[in-house]
Design an enzyme around this catalytic site. Structure first.
Site: not given
Ligand code: NAD
Ligand SMILES: O=C[C@H](O)CS(=O)(=O)O
Length: 482
Positions: A157, A255, A289, A463
């Site tokens: 994202n 995160e 997120c 972070e």
């Molecule tokens: N807290 C934050 O800063 C933050 C920021 C962005 C997104 N997110 C969260 O991420 C989620 C959406 O992103 P997404 O769909 O890419 O998440 P995801 O957990 O499906 O994937 C994230 C990353 O992990 C990898 N991955 C997936 N399964 C794995 C495994 N078994 N072993 C190793 N790597 C693996 C994916 O290829 C990708 O690179 C949402 O829940 C969102 O809230 C959190």
């Molecule tokens: O999806 C969550 C990322 O951390 C977005 S942001 O850092 O708030 O721009």
């Protein structure tokens, strides 16, 4: 693709200091979510390449950490300058692979670059301590040293900023980094590696491993040379990586997911609250997120707020992120659309009412109408799960204590927001919310200067800010007998 510098769109991945071309073996297609067209291919790499990259990073760390902080800082600064100089190209690559509008992608590039700029500065301020000795002949020193090889795994994202937020402090601390980007958005990561190499950062220190996540992540979490795993993504995967890393006692940076409450009190500035809702709920089409996931509105202002909100949302243009004026791009994939539809259908089956939108957009594909639901209650999926789409569920509430209880009623604890004017209320509510981050009278809180992160199921560590550098350092206590 109309890049000024075509070398930034590279169908190859850097592994242990060498570029592996997508044409050299099996490759993975990357698709534009707005059109379904194949953008390009990246190499399909695996555990072997991950291991090679980890070992190369380990070897490169010694000379890298022996450079002065000023030298490492200067190279990070140069990387920042190159990112900013190529902002338009990096934004176009990002929009084409992730879908967000070009203006928003350019904003992400600037935001991502700000972490490189910030940590170029922090690199020169990794201070230790000299503590008064516990005995006359003792002197206590505390040194901060690079933790070791860092494995980073990032989501689709924010395919630029989620990478720089990790790689910049890791390199500044003196670490080497092996990155696995999301398979949907690898080109932004690769472009960052192209510019890092161009800035003079040794390529062995920053590998990008494209390919099957579970296999690559398996090597990262099992390899004892990896001393820190930093992951941004879903809570489910974060927990799995934590389990996998336990055997080699790695430091974890997680995160994870969120379920942000957004509370509008009766003493709020309603125009400001609507503006804050638009950015907090609809940034990246609701795919962040920290998006508002539950919107609580005090009874006496509910009608006024909801009318203003619907009027503003109705003006949001849906379309291909490359088109001028588009505010809401496509959702990342079909599964994302189905999750949004599931949340809407479940809410309506349990008594919620549709005030706006509610269906797939006439553009087809993964475009969706921005949606407002009212009469939402805590028993609905949309209240318990992260929707990750353009749906604003409105809850009514009566008193402050009740809404704080509702806001805290989740296993997540990343971001939260509220609008109010009374200063006593601002402090009471900010202190009572069980979240890592609280936005007061603002819907946009993310910045390199501040510690970004959550509590409970939203993760571990921070972070950005000065705290973000500590994540990649180990403390060493030296007891001197003099
Ligand atoms: N807290 C934050 O800063 C933050 C920021 C962005 C997104 N997110 C969260 O991420 C989620 C959406 O992103 P997404 O769909 O890419 O998440 P995801 O957990 O499906 O994937 C994230 C990353 O992990 C990898 N991955 C997936 N399964 C794995 C495994 N078994 N072993 C190793 N790597 C693996 C994916 O290829 C990708 O690179 C949402 O829940 C969102 O809230 C959190
Ligand atoms: O999806 C969550 C990322 O951390 C977005 S942001 O850092 O708030 O721009």
């Amino acid at each position: 693709m109309a890049l000024k510098d075509k070398s930034l769109f590279r169908q190859a991945a850097p592994v242990g200091g060498k570029w592996i071309e997508a044409t050299a073996g099996p490759g993975l297609d990357v698709v534009n979510p707005a059109t379904g067209a194949v953008l390009g291919r990246v190499p399909q790499l695996g555990a072997g390449e991950a291991r090679e990259a980890i070992e190369a990073a380990k070897r490169a760390m010694e000379p890298w950490s022996e450079r002065t902080a000023k030298e490492r800082s200067g190279l990070l600064r140069r990387w920042f300058e190159l990112i900013m100089a190529n902002k338009d190209d990096l934004a176009e690559i990002l929009t084409l692979e992730q879908g967000k509008p070009l203006t928003e992608a350019a904003g992400e590039i600037t935001y991502g670059a700000s972490f490189v700029e910030w940590f170029a500065e922090e690199t020169r301020r990794i201070y230790g301590d000299i503590i008064p000795g516990h005995q006359k002949d003792k002197r206590i020193l505390v040194m901060k040293q690079p933790i070791g090889v860092v494995a980073a795994i990032t989501p689709w994202n924010f395919p630029n900023a989620m990478i720089t937020r990790k790689v910049a402090p890791a390199l500044g601390a003196g670490c080497g980094v092996v990155l696995k980007p999301a398979s949907q958005t690898p080109f932004s990561a690769i472009a960052l590696a192209v510019l890092a190499e161009r800035a003079g950062i040794p390529l062995e220190l920053f590998s990008v491993i494209t390919g099957p996540a579970r296999e690559i992540g398996g090597e990262m979490t099992a390899n004892s040379l990896v001393r820190k795993v930093t992951f941004t993504g879903s809570t489910e995967i974060g927990a799995e990586l934590m389990r996998q890393s336990a055997a080699t006692i790695k430091k974890m940076g997680l995160e994870l997911g969120g379920n942000a409450p957004f509370v509008v009190f009766d003493d709020a500035d309603l125009d400001a609250a609507v503006e804050g809702t638009l950015i907090s709920k609809f940034r990246n089409n609701g795919q962040t997120c920290v998006c508002a996931n539950r919107i609580y509105v005090q009874d006496s202002v509910f009608e006024a707020y909801s009318a203003k909100l619907c009027k503003a949302i109705a003006e949001l243009k849906v379309g291909d992120g490359m088109e001028p004026g588009v505010v809401l791009g496509p959702l990342i994939d079909k599964a994302a659309v189905e999750k949004v539809e599931e949340h809407i259908a479940d809410a309506r089956s349990l008594g919620a009412n549709l005030m706006l939108g509610g269906a797939r957009h006439e553009r087809g594909g993964t475009f969706f109408q921005p949606t407002v639901l009212t009469d939402v209650t805590a028993d609905m999926l949309i209240a318990r799960e992260e929707t990750f789409g353009p749906v604003a569920p409105l809850f009514r509430f009566t008193d402050e204590a009740d809404v704080i209880r509702q806001a805290n009623d989740t296993e997540f604890g990343l971001a939260s927001y509220f609008y109010a004017s009374d200063l006593s209320r601002v402090f009471r509510v900010a202190e009572a919310l069980e979240y890592g981050m609280v936005g007061v009278n603002t819907g946009l809180i993310s910045t390199a200067e501040a510690p970004f992160g959550g509590v409970k199921a939203s993760g571990l560590g921070r972070e950005g800010s000065r705290y973000g550098m500590e994540e990649f350092l180990e403390l060493k206590y030296v007891c001197l007998s003099v």
